[in-house]
Design an enzyme around this catalytic site. Structure first.
Site, short mmCIF file in Angstrom:
data_model
loop_
_atom_site.label_atom_id
_atom_site.label_comp_id
_atom_site.label_asym_id
_atom_site.label_seq_id
_atom_site.Cartn_x
_atom_site.Cartn_y
_atom_site.Cartn_z
N THR A 172 2.91 -9.76 5.66
CA THR A 172 1.88 -9.01 6.39
C THR A 172 0.79 -8.58 5.42
O THR A 172 1.05 -8.34 4.25
CB THR A 172 2.55 -7.78 7.04
OG1 THR A 172 3.37 -8.24 8.10
CG2 THR A 172 1.54 -6.78 7.57
N ARG A 200 8.19 -9.30 21.07
CA ARG A 200 8.60 -8.29 20.08
C ARG A 200 7.35 -7.80 19.32
O ARG A 200 6.55 -8.57 18.83
CB ARG A 200 9.59 -8.89 19.10
CG ARG A 200 10.02 -7.95 17.96
CD ARG A 200 9.18 -8.13 16.72
NE ARG A 200 9.68 -7.36 15.57
CZ ARG A 200 9.00 -7.19 14.44
NH1 ARG A 200 7.83 -7.73 14.29
NH2 ARG A 200 9.52 -6.49 13.46
N GLY A 202 6.14 -5.38 16.12
CA GLY A 202 6.63 -4.68 14.93
C GLY A 202 5.86 -3.40 14.70
O GLY A 202 5.16 -2.89 15.58
N ASP A 203 5.99 -2.90 13.48
CA ASP A 203 5.32 -1.65 13.10
C ASP A 203 3.83 -1.82 12.85
O ASP A 203 3.05 -0.89 13.01
CB ASP A 203 5.95 -1.12 11.81
CG ASP A 203 5.77 -2.13 10.68
OD1 ASP A 203 6.10 -3.31 10.90
OD2 ASP A 203 5.28 -1.75 9.60
N THR A 223 3.96 -2.54 4.97
CA THR A 223 4.51 -3.87 5.22
C THR A 223 6.01 -3.79 5.01
O THR A 223 6.50 -2.88 4.36
CB THR A 223 3.90 -4.92 4.28
OG1 THR A 223 4.62 -6.16 4.41
CG2 THR A 223 3.97 -4.49 2.82
N GLY A 224 6.73 -4.76 5.56
CA GLY A 224 8.18 -4.78 5.38
C GLY A 224 8.88 -4.96 6.71
O GLY A 224 8.27 -5.35 7.70
N GLY A 226 9.90 -4.26 10.03
CA GLY A 226 9.15 -3.40 10.93
C GLY A 226 9.95 -2.37 11.69
O GLY A 226 9.49 -1.24 11.90
N1 ASP Z 1 6.14 -5.29 9.25
C1 ASP Z 1 5.99 -6.59 9.82
C2 ASP Z 1 6.78 -6.65 11.10
O1 ASP Z 1 7.91 -6.22 11.13
C3 ASP Z 1 6.41 -7.69 8.92
C4 ASP Z 1 5.81 -7.66 7.55
O2 ASP Z 1 5.43 -6.62 7.04
O3 ASP Z 1 5.68 -8.73 6.96
O4 ASP Z 1 6.27 -7.18 12.06
#
Ligand code: ASP
Length: 305
Positions: A172, A200, A202-203, A223-224, A226
């Protein structure tokens, strides 16, 4: 009095393999160049984060725009949010399948809609009505991702368990900026997680989770993984700690500890306040990051090193 601008970008937190480091570093550096160009030509913080994120959406190295992870049905489904810390106006969209640069559409929502968030077909209709060209979903899909999904779906369910390990790809992208008027803004854009269920979210595109900006506290992009980040409303949690008087670098380190200890989550965060103080942290092995101030320009893939 005019402020010295600051721009910080990230390109995802995970175990970026050695042979992908250069592509990630180039991507975040190019993002900084584009955002800085905006800032140094009279652009606002919102302009800067939009331009920085567009560059990374266009870059196949990242999980945003073209080249994003595919969902379980083999489609790209994108989420993005931009927020302006001066006005608290925000524009977000989720689950879009036909927009090359979701952050451009998010910016239109911020500036031209009384609403804050659009999803799916309604988001695409809004974008088209506001001059954003729509594309085919296939235009966003690259062979690397078709192969990645095929390989993942050929695994047994036990073998799939490591999808949410800290080393697994989270590409992300996001940026935070301070402009000459002393305003801050944040933007985050993503294709979400590999093999996600259609619909779905995410965050990344949720206000206060993957992105937040308020001149009175901080501009944040995360990022990470989610789902854990969402449960902690981590971007707002972090901004609130700056509001309470804590230093940005201390706050981002605390945020990563909180994410790990409270919900066994992992990821990365960039945070910038309206005084130009910023923090960068991750609790994954690596995170692509870069920043530029009037005095310094630096990038790296391991902030803990
Ligand atoms: N946070 C993002 C999600 O879960 C993924 C990412 O940070 O790469 O959609």
């Amino acid at each position: 009095m005019s402020k010295d601008p600051v721009l910080v970008a990230h390109g995802g937190a995970w175990g970026i393999p050695d042979d992908m480091v250069e592509a990630h570093l180039n991507g975040v550096r190019n993002a900084i160049a584009a955002g800085w160009h905006a800032l140094s030509h009279g652009g606002s913080a919102a302009d800067a984060v939009e331009e920085a994120v567009v560059i990374m959406e266009d870059d196949d190295a990242f999980d945003a725009g073209r080249g994003s992870f595919l969902n379980r049905e083999g489609k790209v489904q994108l989420d993005a949010l931009i927020m302006d810390g001066a006005t608290l106006r925000a524009g977000g969209l989720g689950c879009v399948e036909h927009i090359r640069n979701p952050i451009r559409a998010a910016r239109k929502i911020l500036s031209e809609s009384p609403h804050v968030y659009f999803v799916a077909e309604g988001a695409e209709r809004f974008a088209a009505e506001h001059g954003i060209p729509l594309c085919k979903n296939e235009d966003l899909i690259i062979p690397r991702e078709v192969e990645r999904l095929r390989e993942f779906q050929s695994r047994t369910s036990e073998e799939r368990a490591d999808l949410f390990a800290p080393t697994i790809s989270h590409d992300t992208v996001g940026a935070v900026a301070l402009d000459r008027d002393g305003n801050i803004a944040a933007a985050t854009s993503t294709g979400g997680t590999l093999n996600k269920a259609p619909g779905r979210l995410g965050d990344s595109s949720l206000i206060g989770c993957g992105c937040y900006a308020d001149n009175e506290s901080a501009a944040v992009s995360t990022t990470g993984w989610g789902e854990p980040i969402m449960k902690l409303v981590l971007a707002k949690w972090s901004a609130d700690r700056v509001f309470a008087g804590n230093a940005p670098q201390w706050v981002v380190l605390e945020a990563m500890e909180y994410l790990k200890n409270r919900v066994a989550g992992h990821g990365g965060i960039i945070l910038l306040d309206a005084r130009g103080r910023f923090g960068i942290a991750h609790n994954t092995p690596r995170m692509a990051w870069a920043f530029k101030t009037t005095k310094e320009e630096t990038s790296g893939i391991d902030r803990n090193a």
